[in-house]
Structures are given as C-alpha cells and as structure tokens.
Design a protein around this motif. Structure first.
Motif, PDB file in Angstrom:
ATOM      1  N   ILE A 106       0.834  -1.293   0.034  1.00 29.25           N
ATOM      2  CA  ILE A 106       0.083   0.106  -0.158  1.00 29.25           C
ATOM      3  C   ILE A 106       0.708   1.233   0.032  1.00 29.25           C
ATOM      4  O   ILE A 106       1.759   1.268   0.744  1.00 29.25           O
ATOM      5  CB  ILE A 106      -0.941  -0.076   1.423  1.00 29.25           C
ATOM      6  N   ASP A 107       0.777   2.087  -1.131  1.00 30.28           N
ATOM      7  CA  ASP A 107       1.476   3.244  -1.026  1.00 30.28           C
ATOM      8  C   ASP A 107       0.695   4.503  -1.169  1.00 30.28           C
ATOM      9  O   ASP A 107      -0.598   4.602  -1.527  1.00 30.28           O
ATOM     10  CB  ASP A 107       2.459   3.195  -2.256  1.00 30.28           C
ATOM     11  N   SER A 108       1.197   5.810  -0.916  1.00 29.41           N
ATOM     12  CA  SER A 108       0.417   6.691  -1.461  1.00 29.41           C
ATOM     13  C   SER A 108       1.373   7.798  -2.078  1.00 29.41           C
ATOM     14  O   SER A 108       2.610   7.766  -2.153  1.00 29.41           O
ATOM     15  CB  SER A 108       0.181   7.516   0.193  1.00 29.41           C
ATOM     16  N   TYR A 109       0.575   8.859  -2.450  1.00 28.80           N
ATOM     17  CA  TYR A 109       1.443   9.935  -3.118  1.00 28.80           C
ATOM     18  C   TYR A 109       0.739  11.201  -3.080  1.00 28.80           C
ATOM     19  O   TYR A 109      -0.714  11.303  -3.072  1.00 28.80           O
ATOM     20  CB  TYR A 109       1.234   9.619  -4.646  1.00 28.80           C
ATOM     21  N   ILE A 110       1.133  12.144  -2.477  1.00 25.59           N
ATOM     22  CA  ILE A 110       0.646  13.507  -2.006  1.00 25.59           C
ATOM     23  C   ILE A 110       1.054  14.670  -3.173  1.00 25.59           C
ATOM     24  O   ILE A 110       2.309  14.695  -3.064  1.00 25.59           O
ATOM     25  CB  ILE A 110       0.821  13.758  -0.659  1.00 25.59           C
ATOM     26  N   HIS A 111       0.370  15.262  -3.539  1.00 28.78           N
ATOM     27  CA  HIS A 111       0.690  16.291  -4.797  1.00 28.78           C
ATOM     28  C   HIS A 111       0.215  17.934  -4.307  1.00 28.78           C
ATOM     29  O   HIS A 111      -0.691  17.855  -3.669  1.00 28.78           O
ATOM     30  CB  HIS A 111       0.000  15.411  -5.883  1.00 28.78           C
ATOM     31  N   ALA A 112       0.776  18.627  -5.066  1.00 31.99           N
ATOM     32  CA  ALA A 112       0.208  20.285  -4.974  1.00 31.99           C
ATOM     33  C   ALA A 112       0.128  20.605  -3.784  1.00 31.99           C
ATOM     34  O   ALA A 112      -0.920  21.033  -3.239  1.00 31.99           O
ATOM     35  CB  ALA A 112      -0.979  20.146  -5.778  1.00 31.99           C
ATOM     36  N   GLY A 113       1.323  20.198  -2.855  1.00 29.51           N
ATOM     37  CA  GLY A 113       1.242  20.785  -1.612  1.00 29.51           C
ATOM     38  C   GLY A 113      -0.055  20.187  -0.589  1.00 29.51           C
ATOM     39  O   GLY A 113      -0.611  21.155   0.189  1.00 29.51           O
ATOM     40  N   GLY A 114      -0.205  18.963  -0.810  1.00 31.39           N
ATOM     41  CA  GLY A 114      -1.471  18.490  -0.133  1.00 31.39           C
ATOM     42  C   GLY A 114      -2.862  18.737  -0.497  1.00 31.39           C
ATOM     43  O   GLY A 114      -3.918  18.481  -0.065  1.00 31.39           O
ATOM     44  N   ARG A 115      -2.832  19.422  -1.763  1.00 33.04           N
ATOM     45  CA  ARG A 115      -4.408  19.350  -2.456  1.00 33.04           C
ATOM     46  C   ARG A 115      -4.819  18.399  -3.230  1.00 33.04           C
ATOM     47  O   ARG A 115      -6.166  18.085  -3.521  1.00 33.04           O
ATOM     48  CB  ARG A 115      -4.396  20.826  -3.198  1.00 33.04           C
ATOM     49  N   VAL A 116      -3.987  17.439  -3.501  1.00 38.69           N
ATOM     50  CA  VAL A 116      -4.340  16.019  -4.023  1.00 38.69           C
ATOM     51  C   VAL A 116      -3.685  14.756  -3.316  1.00 38.69           C
ATOM     52  O   VAL A 116      -2.480  15.010  -2.874  1.00 38.69           O
ATOM     53  CB  VAL A 116      -4.000  16.099  -5.656  1.00 38.69           C
ATOM     54  N   GLY A 117      -4.457  13.761  -3.163  1.00 37.91           N
ATOM     55  CA  GLY A 117      -3.680  12.797  -2.562  1.00 37.91           C
ATOM     56  C   GLY A 117      -4.008  11.506  -2.964  1.00 37.91           C
ATOM     57  O   GLY A 117      -5.410  11.298  -3.561  1.00 37.91           O
ATOM     58  N   VAL A 118      -3.298  10.294  -3.181  1.00 41.34           N
ATOM     59  CA  VAL A 118      -3.740   9.189  -3.789  1.00 41.34           C
ATOM     60  C   VAL A 118      -3.380   8.046  -2.780  1.00 41.34           C
ATOM     61  O   VAL A 118      -2.088   8.088  -1.937  1.00 41.34           O
ATOM     62  CB  VAL A 118      -3.075   8.809  -5.086  1.00 41.34           C
ATOM     63  N   LEU A 119      -4.001   6.845  -2.498  1.00 46.02           N
ATOM     64  CA  LEU A 119      -3.631   5.848  -1.884  1.00 46.02           C
ATOM     65  C   LEU A 119      -3.960   4.607  -2.749  1.00 46.02           C
ATOM     66  O   LEU A 119      -5.121   4.736  -3.213  1.00 46.02           O
ATOM     67  CB  LEU A 119      -4.583   5.849  -0.443  1.00 46.02           C
ATOM     68  N   ILE A 120      -3.099   3.672  -2.865  1.00 46.09           N
ATOM     69  CA  ILE A 120      -3.067   2.804  -3.652  1.00 46.09           C
ATOM     70  C   ILE A 120      -2.742   1.454  -3.048  1.00 46.09           C
ATOM     71  O   ILE A 120      -1.812   1.403  -2.139  1.00 46.09           O
ATOM     72  CB  ILE A 120      -2.399   3.277  -5.103  1.00 46.09           C
TER      73      ILE A 120
END
Lengths: 201, 201
Positions: free
Chosen positions: A63-77
């Motif tokens: 399980i991994d995550s990616y936080i983008h645009a200074g915390g305005r977009v986030g993904v959990l996969i």
C-alpha cells in the motif's frame, strides 16, 4: 550462427524492458541485434507469460500513497503480487509509485471498466443515444458504443495512457505497464484499489 | 489584586493547550497560578469558541497520508479549515498527521456516527435485541441502545479515544482533539473523510 551481442546493448534492453539479462541476450541474438525487434519479442513473450500467471493468487503487495500539489491532491493505492519477496523489490515498489503518481495526474474514477456501476453506464449510453439521433440508423449503435467505450476508457485507470508516455509515439496503457511488471517480476501483479482525494471536492 | 505569573508557566500552558500567549497569561492570573485550573478554563472557552465557529465554511485544508507496517496498512485523510494560511501551519499539519496515525492504529470505519448506514445500525440493533431476551422488559431498550452506542463509538473516528492518550487518566476523544485544534487555530477544523487500506483485505 549466433550473432555476438555487446554487453552494453544487453544492458540497454534490460533497462528498457526490465526483463532478465539472459532473456535480453537471447532476444537480441534472435533479432540480429535489432533492439526494437528484441523489445517487441520480449513484450510478446511477456504477454504470454502474464496470461499464464493470471490465475495465481496475489495476496501480498504494497500500500503506497502519493501527495501532490502541497497536500491538495492525495492518492492511496494497493497493488498486489504473490510473495512478500517481490513486494519488497525496488522494481515492484517503483511500479506502485509510478501508478500512484499517474492517478494523481489523470484522476481516474475506477480501476477497470468492470468496476463502473451499471446505472452509470446506462445513463451515459442514454446521453450518446440522444446525441446520435441524426446518424443513419444502421450506423447509430456502433457510434453510440464507440463513444461510450471511449468515455469509459478515459475514466478507468487500466485503460488510460500512462502519463509519462504522453510524448511517446506509442503510449502504453496502465494495463500494458501492469502486464510488463507481471512479466518482468515473474508474479501476477494486480492493481487492487485506489482512493483519490482532491481538496474540498 | 493580580497575581504575578512567571513567563515559564505561561509558556508551559501555551505548549500544553496551544492557546495564545495572552490567553494563557489571563487564564493563569484568573486561576491564581494553578495550571490545571487554567487548562480547564481555556478548554471551556475553547469549546465555546468552537461552537461559534462551527457554522463557518471549511474548504481549505490538507490531504495527508500515513503508511504503516512496511506498506501493509495505509491511510489517506482530508482535514479542512477555513484558510490556506492555517492549512500551512505546522500545528494544523501535525493535527492532521496525528489523526492519520490514529486511524492506522485503531482502524475506524466511519468519520462520525452520522455516517453509519441505516441498515448497518438496524442489523446491529437486531443482534443486541436478540441478546437482551433475558433482561426484564423495562430495562431492555436501555440495554440495547447502550450496547449499540458503545459499538458505534468503537467504529467511528470522532468517538474513539485518541491512541496516544490511552495511558492517560482522561483520554480525549478525536472529537475533543478536533475541538481543541479549532479553538487553538481560531478556525473551524473538520475531518472530512479518510480511506483505510489493509493489505489483502
């Protein structure tokens, strides 16, 4: 007669495809040193291997995550494979992270077309049917189904073109990326689920 | 007559409550230097402030993630506040991360009891009704509702006791933590949503 393949070329093919050293050497020998032909040959074999593996259980993974645009977009996969050993490899983890990044960029809504709810498909189809009134009747259904398929492909992760391939002549879909990972890692790799959050939406 | 309060005590109260320097000084003066009483007084005021703020829009904030146990557990969370300025503060971001960590540890299923689906509540209630057959009729409903409330509290984030407070005499709930953050930051802070993935589940 076997062609002599420079080690540098083998490494190049290996870096490009992620396939094993011996597979790369063999593919280059068979292709007479043509790296494009060797790549195609490896991909074809990869597909064949992936199909054989599709039935095997994939309960390990990461399980991994990616936080983008200074915390305005986030993904959990969650991406699954068959063993903890493969789950810990850099290659697997890089694949997972690349897909997370892709999701943050292209914002799919479902993993595959099979996950799209029936009533959503029905309401989209109704829109295309209404738009297709002027099309001759014999061509209408085909036009509607074509539009629908195109729309579904745009919102389903596996059907989307990989964001980092956008400037390539033949961009790979995420499903192709997944098949390549399956071939290269020697285990069935499946993208199980993801969550995408956009701030305030 | 105003008590003279040492700056060290003011700082201690500020660190403990996150309240402003002047508010801490005033609370300590009113409490005659008793830090426990001053804390209570600040929390009471904080609660009052938080209630006033509850109506204000919270569309800014942060999306954060927490990956635990070598990628076997993952949390994605969105917490809102009113301005980008507060969203960027360390205090707000620490609050968000603490809650993400709590979710990975205590694995709630919903943000608040209001988010629990009706049919889930109904089926849980049916179980407790069946279990309560031996209880005298006049006490039965109360026993059932008590068990139900306890169960819902265990699966709803805001009702759960903060994991890091587990060894405290009076553990705070996540809702209390949220109210404190609202009071301290001076903006309505809301936990909007979260996703919790556990590998293979």
């Amino acid at each position: 007669m076997s062609t002599s393949i420079p080690a540098k070329l083998v490494k190049e093919l290996r870096d490009k495809t992620g396939a094993g050293m011996m597979d790369c050497k063999k593919a280059l020998e068979e292709a007479g040193g043509d790296i494009e032909a060797a790549t195609t040959s490896l991909r074809t074999k990869g597909l064949a291997d992936a199909a054989k593996r599709a039935g095997r259980a994939a309960n390990e993974g990461v399980i991994d995550s990616y936080i983008h645009a200074g915390g305005r977009v986030g993904v959990l996969i969650e991406v699954n494979c068959e063993t903890d050993f493969v789950a810990r490899t850099e290659e697997f983890q890089t694949f997972v992270h690349d897909v997370a990044l892709h999701i943050a960029a292209l914002k799919p809504r479902f993993v595959s077309t099979a996950d799209v709810p029936e009533d959503y498909v029905a309401s989209e189809r109704a829109i295309y049917v209404a738009q297709a009134e002027d099309i001759p009747e014999h061509a209408r259904e085909r036009a509607v189904e074509g539009k629908l398929a195109k729309h579904l492909a745009s919102i389903c992760l596996l059907e989307q073109e990989y964001v980092r391939d956008q400037n390539e002549k033949k961009p790979r879909t995420i499903e192709q990326l997944r098949v390549e990972a399956t071939a290269s890692l020697g285990e069935n790799v499946t993208i199980r689920r993801f969550s995408l959050f956009e701030l305030g939406q």
